[in-house]
Write a protein that holds these residues in place. Structure first.
Motif, mmCIF file in Angstrom:
data_model
loop_
_atom_site.group_PDB
_atom_site.id
_atom_site.type_symbol
_atom_site.label_atom_id
_atom_site.label_comp_id
_atom_site.label_asym_id
_atom_site.label_seq_id
_atom_site.Cartn_x
_atom_site.Cartn_y
_atom_site.Cartn_z
ATOM 1 N N ARG A 65 31.289 -77.148 -19.643
ATOM 2 C CA ARG A 65 32.053 -78.255 -20.234
ATOM 3 C C ARG A 65 31.309 -79.567 -20.079
ATOM 4 O O ARG A 65 31.302 -80.405 -20.972
ATOM 5 C CB ARG A 65 33.439 -78.342 -19.588
ATOM 6 N N GLU A 66 30.679 -79.729 -18.931
ATOM 7 C CA GLU A 66 29.932 -80.961 -18.663
ATOM 8 C C GLU A 66 28.703 -81.074 -19.554
ATOM 9 O O GLU A 66 28.394 -82.144 -20.073
ATOM 10 C CB GLU A 66 29.515 -80.998 -17.192
ATOM 11 N N ARG A 67 28.029 -79.967 -19.747
ATOM 12 C CA ARG A 67 26.779 -79.983 -20.510
ATOM 13 C C ARG A 67 26.989 -79.815 -22.009
ATOM 14 O O ARG A 67 26.177 -80.295 -22.814
ATOM 15 C CB ARG A 67 25.852 -78.864 -20.025
ATOM 16 N N GLY A 68 28.027 -79.060 -22.368
ATOM 17 C CA GLY A 68 28.231 -78.752 -23.779
ATOM 18 C C GLY A 68 27.126 -77.895 -24.344
ATOM 19 O O GLY A 68 26.723 -78.061 -25.495
ATOM 20 N N ASP A 69 26.613 -76.975 -23.533
ATOM 21 C CA ASP A 69 25.484 -76.153 -23.968
ATOM 22 C C ASP A 69 25.852 -75.252 -25.140
ATOM 23 O O ASP A 69 26.844 -74.525 -25.107
ATOM 24 C CB ASP A 69 24.980 -75.285 -22.810
ATOM 25 N N ALA A 70 25.027 -75.283 -26.157
ATOM 26 C CA ALA A 70 25.124 -74.330 -27.252
ATOM 27 C C ALA A 70 24.036 -73.283 -27.036
ATOM 28 O O ALA A 70 23.011 -73.555 -26.425
ATOM 29 C CB ALA A 70 24.926 -75.038 -28.585
ATOM 30 N N GLY A 71 24.278 -72.091 -27.519
ATOM 31 C CA GLY A 71 23.262 -71.057 -27.391
ATOM 32 C C GLY A 71 23.227 -70.377 -26.039
ATOM 33 O O GLY A 71 22.282 -69.640 -25.741
ATOM 34 N N VAL A 72 24.233 -70.622 -25.191
ATOM 35 C CA VAL A 72 24.336 -69.933 -23.907
ATOM 36 C C VAL A 72 25.295 -68.770 -24.080
ATOM 37 O O VAL A 72 26.447 -68.961 -24.474
ATOM 38 C CB VAL A 72 24.844 -70.873 -22.789
ATOM 39 N N TYR A 73 24.825 -67.568 -23.809
ATOM 40 C CA TYR A 73 25.662 -66.394 -23.945
ATOM 41 C C TYR A 73 26.335 -66.092 -22.607
ATOM 42 O O TYR A 73 25.672 -65.799 -21.619
ATOM 43 C CB TYR A 73 24.833 -65.192 -24.395
ATOM 44 N N VAL A 74 27.654 -66.189 -22.596
ATOM 45 C CA VAL A 74 28.423 -65.877 -21.401
ATOM 46 C C VAL A 74 28.911 -64.435 -21.502
ATOM 47 O O VAL A 74 29.469 -64.017 -22.522
ATOM 48 C CB VAL A 74 29.622 -66.828 -21.241
ATOM 49 N N SER A 75 28.697 -63.712 -20.442
ATOM 50 C CA SER A 75 29.176 -62.338 -20.313
ATOM 51 C C SER A 75 30.173 -62.310 -19.167
ATOM 52 O O SER A 75 29.871 -62.800 -18.073
ATOM 53 C CB SER A 75 27.975 -61.423 -20.008
ATOM 54 N N THR A 76 31.362 -61.778 -19.417
ATOM 55 C CA THR A 76 32.328 -61.671 -18.316
ATOM 56 C C THR A 76 33.063 -60.345 -18.434
ATOM 57 O O THR A 76 32.811 -59.550 -19.352
ATOM 58 C CB THR A 76 33.255 -62.897 -18.252
ATOM 59 N N LYS A 77 33.992 -60.091 -17.500
ATOM 60 C CA LYS A 77 34.523 -58.737 -17.360
ATOM 61 C C LYS A 77 35.973 -58.744 -16.896
ATOM 62 O O LYS A 77 36.431 -59.711 -16.289
ATOM 63 C CB LYS A 77 33.715 -57.949 -16.316
ATOM 64 N N SER A 78 36.629 -57.604 -17.148
ATOM 65 C CA SER A 78 37.994 -57.401 -16.665
ATOM 66 C C SER A 78 38.126 -56.015 -16.053
ATOM 67 O O SER A 78 37.617 -55.030 -16.601
ATOM 68 C CB SER A 78 38.998 -57.536 -17.820
ATOM 69 N N MET A 79 38.840 -55.949 -14.932
ATOM 70 C CA MET A 79 39.154 -54.669 -14.307
ATOM 71 C C MET A 79 40.433 -54.064 -14.882
ATOM 72 O O MET A 79 40.797 -52.940 -14.527
ATOM 73 C CB MET A 79 39.337 -54.862 -12.801
ATOM 74 N N SER A 80 41.110 -54.769 -15.758
ATOM 75 C CA SER A 80 42.334 -54.229 -16.353
ATOM 76 C C SER A 80 42.007 -52.971 -17.149
ATOM 77 O O SER A 80 40.989 -52.901 -17.833
ATOM 78 C CB SER A 80 42.989 -55.262 -17.269
ATOM 79 N N ARG A 81 42.879 -52.003 -17.068
ATOM 80 C CA ARG A 81 42.647 -50.725 -17.738
ATOM 81 C C ARG A 81 43.538 -50.538 -18.966
ATOM 82 O O ARG A 81 43.319 -49.608 -19.740
ATOM 83 C CB ARG A 81 42.893 -49.567 -16.760
ATOM 84 N N GLY A 82 44.535 -51.412 -19.134
ATOM 85 C CA GLY A 82 45.477 -51.256 -20.227
ATOM 86 C C GLY A 82 45.286 -52.263 -21.341
ATOM 87 O O GLY A 82 44.653 -53.312 -21.172
ATOM 88 N N ILE A 83 45.872 -51.976 -22.486
ATOM 89 C CA ILE A 83 45.691 -52.784 -23.690
ATOM 90 C C ILE A 83 46.236 -54.196 -23.527
ATOM 91 O O ILE A 83 45.648 -55.159 -24.036
ATOM 92 C CB ILE A 83 46.353 -52.065 -24.899
ATOM 93 N N ASN A 84 47.352 -54.343 -22.823
ATOM 94 C CA ASN A 84 47.942 -55.670 -22.657
ATOM 95 C C ASN A 84 47.263 -56.469 -21.550
ATOM 96 O O ASN A 84 47.000 -57.658 -21.700
ATOM 97 C CB ASN A 84 49.441 -55.548 -22.370
ATOM 98 N N GLY A 85 46.966 -55.801 -20.430
ATOM 99 C CA GLY A 85 46.351 -56.493 -19.293
ATOM 100 C C GLY A 85 45.001 -57.081 -19.629
ATOM 101 O O GLY A 85 44.678 -58.210 -19.225
ATOM 102 N N VAL A 86 44.199 -56.352 -20.408
ATOM 103 C CA VAL A 86 42.867 -56.855 -20.717
ATOM 104 C C VAL A 86 42.940 -58.038 -21.683
ATOM 105 O O VAL A 86 42.125 -58.973 -21.606
ATOM 106 C CB VAL A 86 41.968 -55.730 -21.272
ATOM 107 N N GLN A 87 43.935 -58.048 -22.575
ATOM 108 C CA GLN A 87 44.080 -59.195 -23.469
ATOM 109 C C GLN A 87 44.514 -60.440 -22.694
ATOM 110 O O GLN A 87 44.068 -61.556 -22.989
ATOM 111 C CB GLN A 87 45.096 -58.881 -24.569
ATOM 112 N N TYR A 88 45.352 -60.234 -21.697
ATOM 113 C CA TYR A 88 45.722 -61.354 -20.826
ATOM 114 C C TYR A 88 44.482 -61.888 -20.119
ATOM 115 O O TYR A 88 44.291 -63.115 -20.023
ATOM 116 C CB TYR A 88 46.756 -60.896 -19.799
ATOM 117 N N ASP A 89 43.630 -60.975 -19.644
ATOM 118 C CA ASP A 89 42.418 -61.410 -18.943
ATOM 119 C C ASP A 89 41.472 -62.158 -19.872
ATOM 120 O O ASP A 89 40.821 -63.125 -19.457
ATOM 121 C CB ASP A 89 41.711 -60.203 -18.320
#
Length: 274
Positions: A65-89
């Motif tokens: 947010r501070e830098r406003g970097d464009a072109g940075v690919y963020v990869s993140t993850k969820s341990m949720s196993r269900g259709i609703n939980g992962v959308q919340y994550d």
């Protein structure tokens, strides 16, 4: 310092720097923000986080947010196993990161048959990520796993643009999966390319003692992984900015290892913790 080379992340089509940053432990020290800033300043464009990594998404969001970097690919993850939980994550990740879109979202640590069955079910997390993808919230779907059997299934399934697996001179058992991923055009993200924090610390301690001319150094271990063109990106974890500087120097200047050097790395890695 030379620019870090980029590689294609399989069928996602994303062009990522072959050296990324694993940001799981980065928030654990006051300098964590500087570590991420340093990575971005030196040209790294792929940063991996996770909902379960305490403070990681929050810290990354603050910096971006501070830098406003464009072109940075963020990869993140969820341990949720269900259709609703992962959308919340996904929604929580977007909020914490301060972003409208996440380039790559993983089903996290799918390492057992039970977990695989859960995420692949009709009401499972994979379909939840497909909904998020349809909504334009995420770009591509990936999976991380510590099970070679599960990684193989994920690659063969055709459902994932990338897989995250462990691979290093200490852990060569996953090497056959690199060929399969290449065949199926699935991107390969390598976690623990230096063997994990315990092993890396042991090597650095040896280097600072009387064995200053060790062959098996963190730089050599990183070269081992980067020398394999089937790897899309290696994501060594880093808490301190100087680790970023060292890794970037290696990635920017290395020559691929010869077969003899690779075998020596494997032999010395096996001997170190035998």
């Amino acid at each position: 310092m030379s620019r870090i080379k980029e590689r294609r992340l399989g069928k996602t089509g994303l062009m990522v720097t072959e050296l990324g940053l694993g940001a799981m432990d980065t928030p654990q020290i006051p300098e964590g923000s500087t570590t991420i800033q340093t990575a971005l300043d030196l040209g790294i464009n792929f940063i991996d986080s996770g909902r379960e990594y305490e403070g990681s998404e929050y810290l990354l969001g603050q910096v971006l947010r501070e830098r406003g970097d464009a072109g940075v690919y963020v990869s993140t993850k969820s341990m949720s196993r269900g259709i609703n939980g992962v959308q919340y994550d996904v929604d929580r990740s977007l909020s914490v990161l301060g972003s409208r879109h996440i380039a790559l979202y993983h089903l996290h640590d799918v390492s057992t048959q039970e977990a695989w069955d859960e995420v692949m079910a009709e009401d499972g997390a994979l379909n939840g990520l497909k909904v998020a993808q349809y909504r334009g919230l995420i770009g591509h779907i990936a999976v991380s796993s510590h099970s070679l059997d599960i990684v193989e299934r994920a690659i063969r399934s055709g459902e994932f643009g990338a897989v995250m697996l462990e691979y290093s001179a200490f852990y060569t058992e996953s090497e056959p999966l690199l060929a399969l991923a290449e065949q199926e055009d699935v991107g390969v993200i390598v976690m623990r390319p230096l063997g994990g924090s315990g092993r890396t610390s042991a090597i650095r301690n040896r280097m600072s003692s009387e064995n200053a001319n060790e062959f098996l150094t963190p730089s050599m271990l990183l070269r081992y992984v980067l020398s394999d063109p089937r790897v899309s990106v290696a994501i060594p974890g880093a808490r301190y900015p100087d680790r970023i500087v060292s890794n970037v120097e290696t990635a920017s200047t290395y020559e691929p290892l010869t077969d003899a050097e690779r075998r020596r790395c494997e032999a010395e890695a096996a001997a170190l913790f035998s």
